[in-house]
Design a protein around this motif. Structure first.
Motif, PDB file in Angstrom:
ATOM      1  N   ARG A  95      -2.825   1.012   5.047  1.00 43.53           N
ATOM      2  CA  ARG A  95      -3.698   0.280   6.047  1.00 43.53           C
ATOM      3  C   ARG A  95      -2.903  -0.811   6.807  1.00 43.53           C
ATOM      4  NH1 ARG A  95      -9.890  -0.324   3.473  1.00 43.53           N
ATOM      5  NH2 ARG A  95     -10.195   1.795   3.213  1.00 43.53           N
ATOM      6  N   ALA A  96      -2.147  -1.486   6.111  1.00 37.08           N
ATOM      7  CA  ALA A  96      -1.441  -2.845   6.618  1.00 37.08           C
ATOM      8  C   ALA A  96      -0.116  -2.048   7.025  1.00 37.08           C
ATOM      9  CB  ALA A  96      -1.284  -3.637   5.475  1.00 37.08           C
ATOM     10  N   PRO A  97       0.138  -2.423   8.285  1.00 34.89           N
ATOM     11  CA  PRO A  97       1.141  -1.880   8.900  1.00 34.89           C
ATOM     12  C   PRO A  97       2.573  -2.653   8.168  1.00 34.89           C
ATOM     13  CG  PRO A  97      -0.148  -2.403  10.457  1.00 34.89           C
ATOM     14  CD  PRO A  97      -0.599  -3.042   9.406  1.00 34.89           C
ATOM     15  N   GLN A  98       2.649  -3.697   7.770  1.00 28.66           N
ATOM     16  CA  GLN A  98       3.953  -4.356   7.055  1.00 28.66           C
ATOM     17  C   GLN A  98       4.020  -3.666   5.699  1.00 28.66           C
ATOM     18  OE1 GLN A  98       1.001  -5.899   7.712  1.00 28.66           O
ATOM     19  NE2 GLN A  98       0.312  -7.363   6.124  1.00 28.66           N
ATOM     20  N   ASP A  99       3.088  -2.845   5.111  1.00 30.59           N
ATOM     21  CA  ASP A  99       3.113  -2.116   3.882  1.00 30.59           C
ATOM     22  C   ASP A  99       3.899  -0.809   4.024  1.00 30.59           C
ATOM     23  OD1 ASP A  99       2.110  -4.150   2.614  1.00 30.59           O
ATOM     24  OD2 ASP A  99       0.164  -3.585   2.558  1.00 30.59           O
ATOM     25  N   LEU A 100       4.200  -0.336   5.345  1.00 30.76           N
ATOM     26  CA  LEU A 100       4.547   0.968   5.679  1.00 30.76           C
ATOM     27  C   LEU A 100       6.041   1.260   5.225  1.00 30.76           C
ATOM     28  CD1 LEU A 100       2.742   1.603   8.824  1.00 30.76           C
ATOM     29  CD2 LEU A 100       2.750   3.090   6.958  1.00 30.76           C
ATOM     30  N   PRO A 101       7.208   0.447   5.551  1.00 30.70           N
ATOM     31  CA  PRO A 101       8.401   0.330   4.996  1.00 30.70           C
ATOM     32  C   PRO A 101       8.405   0.874   3.407  1.00 30.70           C
ATOM     33  CG  PRO A 101       8.405  -1.279   6.742  1.00 30.70           C
ATOM     34  CD  PRO A 101       6.861  -1.121   6.116  1.00 30.70           C
ATOM     35  N   ALA A 102       7.852  -0.287   2.843  1.00 26.31           N
ATOM     36  CA  ALA A 102       7.811   0.111   1.436  1.00 26.31           C
ATOM     37  C   ALA A 102       7.465   1.361   0.775  1.00 26.31           C
ATOM     38  CB  ALA A 102       7.324  -1.172   0.601  1.00 26.31           C
ATOM     39  N   ALA A 103       6.406   1.799   1.437  1.00 30.77           N
ATOM     40  CA  ALA A 103       5.628   2.981   1.411  1.00 30.77           C
ATOM     41  C   ALA A 103       6.340   4.339   1.510  1.00 30.77           C
ATOM     42  CB  ALA A 103       4.546   3.288   1.887  1.00 30.77           C
ATOM     43  N   VAL A 104       7.207   4.202   2.580  1.00 36.05           N
ATOM     44  CA  VAL A 104       8.292   5.403   3.275  1.00 36.05           C
ATOM     45  C   VAL A 104       9.091   5.304   2.042  1.00 36.05           C
ATOM     46  CG1 VAL A 104      10.006   5.983   4.644  1.00 36.05           C
ATOM     47  CG2 VAL A 104       7.785   5.102   5.511  1.00 36.05           C
ATOM     48  N   VAL A 105       9.578   4.364   1.546  1.00 41.63           N
ATOM     49  CA  VAL A 105      10.821   4.527   0.525  1.00 41.63           C
ATOM     50  C   VAL A 105      10.179   4.902  -0.792  1.00 41.63           C
ATOM     51  CG1 VAL A 105      12.466   3.086  -0.809  1.00 41.63           C
ATOM     52  CG2 VAL A 105      12.289   2.878   1.726  1.00 41.63           C
ATOM     53  N   THR A 106       9.071   3.956  -1.395  1.00 43.08           N
ATOM     54  CA  THR A 106       8.619   4.587  -2.521  1.00 43.08           C
ATOM     55  C   THR A 106       8.217   6.051  -2.570  1.00 43.08           C
ATOM     56  OG1 THR A 106       8.065   2.279  -2.872  1.00 43.08           O
ATOM     57  CG2 THR A 106       6.811   3.987  -4.113  1.00 43.08           C
ATOM     58  N   GLU A 107       7.542   6.529  -1.720  1.00 45.03           N
ATOM     59  CA  GLU A 107       6.950   7.879  -1.550  1.00 45.03           C
ATOM     60  C   GLU A 107       8.095   8.962  -1.412  1.00 45.03           C
ATOM     61  OE1 GLU A 107       3.984   9.024  -2.421  1.00 45.03           O
ATOM     62  OE2 GLU A 107       3.175   7.217  -2.605  1.00 45.03           O
ATOM     63  N   LEU A 108       9.221   8.420  -0.786  1.00 42.40           N
ATOM     64  CA  LEU A 108      10.384   9.380  -0.737  1.00 42.40           C
ATOM     65  C   LEU A 108      11.039   9.620  -2.150  1.00 42.40           C
ATOM     66  CD1 LEU A 108      12.182   8.605   2.420  1.00 42.40           C
ATOM     67  CD2 LEU A 108      11.449  10.749   2.016  1.00 42.40           C
ATOM     68  N   VAL A 109      11.062   8.570  -2.608  1.00 46.03           N
ATOM     69  CA  VAL A 109      11.733   8.636  -4.122  1.00 46.03           C
ATOM     70  C   VAL A 109      10.845   9.326  -4.991  1.00 46.03           C
ATOM     71  CG1 VAL A 109      12.351   7.219  -6.059  1.00 46.03           C
ATOM     72  CG2 VAL A 109      13.031   6.449  -3.653  1.00 46.03           C
ATOM     73  N   ALA A 110       9.386   9.143  -4.919  1.00 47.21           N
ATOM     74  CA  ALA A 110       8.643   9.763  -5.865  1.00 47.21           C
ATOM     75  C   ALA A 110       8.544  11.234  -5.552  1.00 47.21           C
ATOM     76  CB  ALA A 110       7.212   9.242  -5.812  1.00 47.21           C
ATOM     77  N   GLN A 111       8.090  11.662  -4.231  1.00 46.20           N
ATOM     78  CA  GLN A 111       7.847  13.232  -3.935  1.00 46.20           C
ATOM     79  C   GLN A 111       9.103  14.031  -3.893  1.00 46.20           C
ATOM     80  OE1 GLN A 111       4.998  14.308  -3.862  1.00 46.20           O
ATOM     81  NE2 GLN A 111       3.853  12.219  -3.519  1.00 46.20           N
ATOM     82  N   PHE A 112      10.291  13.524  -3.596  1.00 41.60           N
ATOM     83  CA  PHE A 112      11.603  14.222  -3.327  1.00 41.60           C
ATOM     84  C   PHE A 112      12.642  13.939  -4.581  1.00 41.60           C
ATOM     85  CE2 PHE A 112       9.527  14.165   0.844  1.00 41.60           C
ATOM     86  CZ  PHE A 112       9.210  15.215   0.846  1.00 41.60           C
ATOM     87  N   MET A 113      12.380  13.031  -5.488  1.00 42.29           N
ATOM     88  CA  MET A 113      13.375  12.793  -6.239  1.00 42.29           C
ATOM     89  C   MET A 113      14.714  12.451  -6.039  1.00 42.29           C
ATOM     90  SD  MET A 113      12.182  15.967  -9.120  1.00 42.29           S
ATOM     91  CE  MET A 113      12.133  16.888  -7.747  1.00 42.29           C
ATOM     92  N   VAL A 114      14.719  11.384  -4.891  1.00 44.59           N
ATOM     93  CA  VAL A 114      15.874  10.798  -4.258  1.00 44.59           C
ATOM     94  C   VAL A 114      16.046   9.631  -5.254  1.00 44.59           C
ATOM     95  CG1 VAL A 114      16.855   9.744  -2.452  1.00 44.59           C
ATOM     96  CG2 VAL A 114      15.387  11.553  -2.047  1.00 44.59           C
ATOM     97  N   PRO A 115      17.563   9.405  -5.810  1.00 43.94           N
ATOM     98  CA  PRO A 115      17.581   8.439  -6.471  1.00 43.94           C
ATOM     99  C   PRO A 115      17.491   6.920  -6.148  1.00 43.94           C
ATOM    100  CG  PRO A 115      19.253  10.191  -6.893  1.00 43.94           C
ATOM    101  CD  PRO A 115      18.368  10.552  -5.553  1.00 43.94           C
ATOM    102  N   GLN A 116      18.072   7.130  -4.817  1.00 41.70           N
ATOM    103  CA  GLN A 116      17.771   5.737  -4.156  1.00 41.70           C
ATOM    104  C   GLN A 116      17.353   5.737  -2.417  1.00 41.70           C
ATOM    105  OE1 GLN A 116      20.287   2.134  -5.217  1.00 41.70           O
ATOM    106  NE2 GLN A 116      21.764   3.634  -5.330  1.00 41.70           N
ATOM    107  N   ALA A 117      16.575   4.794  -2.041  1.00 42.27           N
ATOM    108  CA  ALA A 117      16.292   4.879  -0.607  1.00 42.27           C
ATOM    109  C   ALA A 117      16.129   3.385  -0.236  1.00 42.27           C
ATOM    110  CB  ALA A 117      15.211   5.810  -0.351  1.00 42.27           C
ATOM    111  N   ALA A 118      16.340   3.253   1.117  1.00 38.69           N
ATOM    112  CA  ALA A 118      16.053   2.136   1.473  1.00 38.69           C
ATOM    113  C   ALA A 118      16.019   2.081   3.146  1.00 38.69           C
ATOM    114  CB  ALA A 118      17.400   0.785   1.549  1.00 38.69           C
ATOM    115  N   ILE A 119      15.160   1.113   3.542  1.00 37.64           N
ATOM    116  CA  ILE A 119      14.847   0.995   5.054  1.00 37.64           C
ATOM    117  C   ILE A 119      14.942  -0.149   5.698  1.00 37.64           C
ATOM    118  CG2 ILE A 119      12.506   0.777   4.784  1.00 37.64           C
ATOM    119  CD1 ILE A 119      11.939   2.832   6.792  1.00 37.64           C
ATOM    120  N   LYS A 120      15.325  -0.224   7.005  1.00 35.38           N
ATOM    121  CA  LYS A 120      15.181  -1.372   7.792  1.00 35.38           C
ATOM    122  C   LYS A 120      14.724  -0.968   9.416  1.00 35.38           C
ATOM    123  CE  LYS A 120      17.397  -4.735   5.336  1.00 35.38           C
ATOM    124  NZ  LYS A 120      16.728  -5.977   5.073  1.00 35.38           N
TER     125      LYS A 120
END
Length: 230
Positions: A95-120
């Motif tokens: 819901r909150a736009p400011q939570d989106l970057p963290a959600a993108v990274v967290t869900e990528l790691v969880a769904q696709f088993m990516v060891p590390q991810a980050a975003i700017k």
């Protein structure tokens, strides 16, 4: 010297004759039973019919392997599509736009088993300019992101984006995904970059297909566009 001696018959001549004279073996059917060939599965001699049967079995086996590969790839594609759908769905639920970057990274790691991810993300609306995801990006990194017409995959060559990761030393191979508004096939200036990393040097190898990563970038870009609206 006779013409036959000057122009001896070659194997090609024989092969061409047999290919262009299909009724030869009808007139000489007994020859088929007497022809002996070497089996590829040993030094024993086999009949022409048996050798043909072996060749057919080998072709059938090769076709079976191809079918199995197609089924396996099809199953893998279904699994990837399901994961991509779950990832996109979970982003839509933020819901909150400011939570989106963290959600993108967290869900990528969880769904696709990516060891590390980050975003700017940069060029965001004023309410989000002080967020950690919107700070600490040099102009060089922004220019580099805009220069990428497709995701970069390969070794870590000292990219600034790797510094965004928690454990830079374990980033042996990386994928850098520029984030853009609109159609990524008509590149505009990037407003962010997503970095994926793995300790496996071949996880994001140079030369690998980037179609799937481009879909990831498109979904992430569309979701994060909310940060640019005030």
């Amino acid at each position: 010297m006779t013409d036959a001696a000057m122009n001896p018959i070659t194997e090609d001549d024989i092969a061409n004759y047999l290919a262009n004279t299909p009724d030869f073996f009808e007139r000489h059917a007994q020859m088929l039973a007497t022809v002996q060939l070497t089996s590829p599965h040993g030094n024993r001699a086999v009949s022409l019919q048996e050798r043909q049967a072996e060749m057919l079995r080998e072709k059938i086996k090769a076709l079976e392997h191809r079918i199995m590969d197609m089924v396996r790839h099809g199953n893998e594609n279904v699994i990837i599509a399901d994961r991509l759908q779950r990832w996109a769905r979970n982003l839509m639920l933020v819901r909150a736009p400011q939570d989106l970057p963290a959600a993108v990274v967290t869900e990528l790691v969880a769904q696709f088993m990516v060891p590390q991810a980050a975003i700017k993300v940069w060029d965001v609306a004023q309410p989000y300019q002080g967020e950690s995801f919107a700070t600490g990006v040099s102009e060089d990194a922004r220019t580099f992101a805009s220069s990428l017409t497709q995701p970069y995959c390969g070794v870590n060559s000292g990219f600034e984006a790797v510094d965004w990761l928690v454990d830079q030393a374990m980033a042996m191979s990386v994928a850098l995904l520029p984030l853009r508004s609109g159609d990524l096939r008509n590149p505009s200036r990037a407003f962010g970059m997503l970095v994926l990393a793995s300790p496996d040097p071949q996880r994001f190898a140079a030369g690998m297909g980037t179609d799937f990563l481009e879909r990831i970038a498109e979904f992430a870009s569309a979701s994060l566009s909310r940060l640019r609206d005030a």
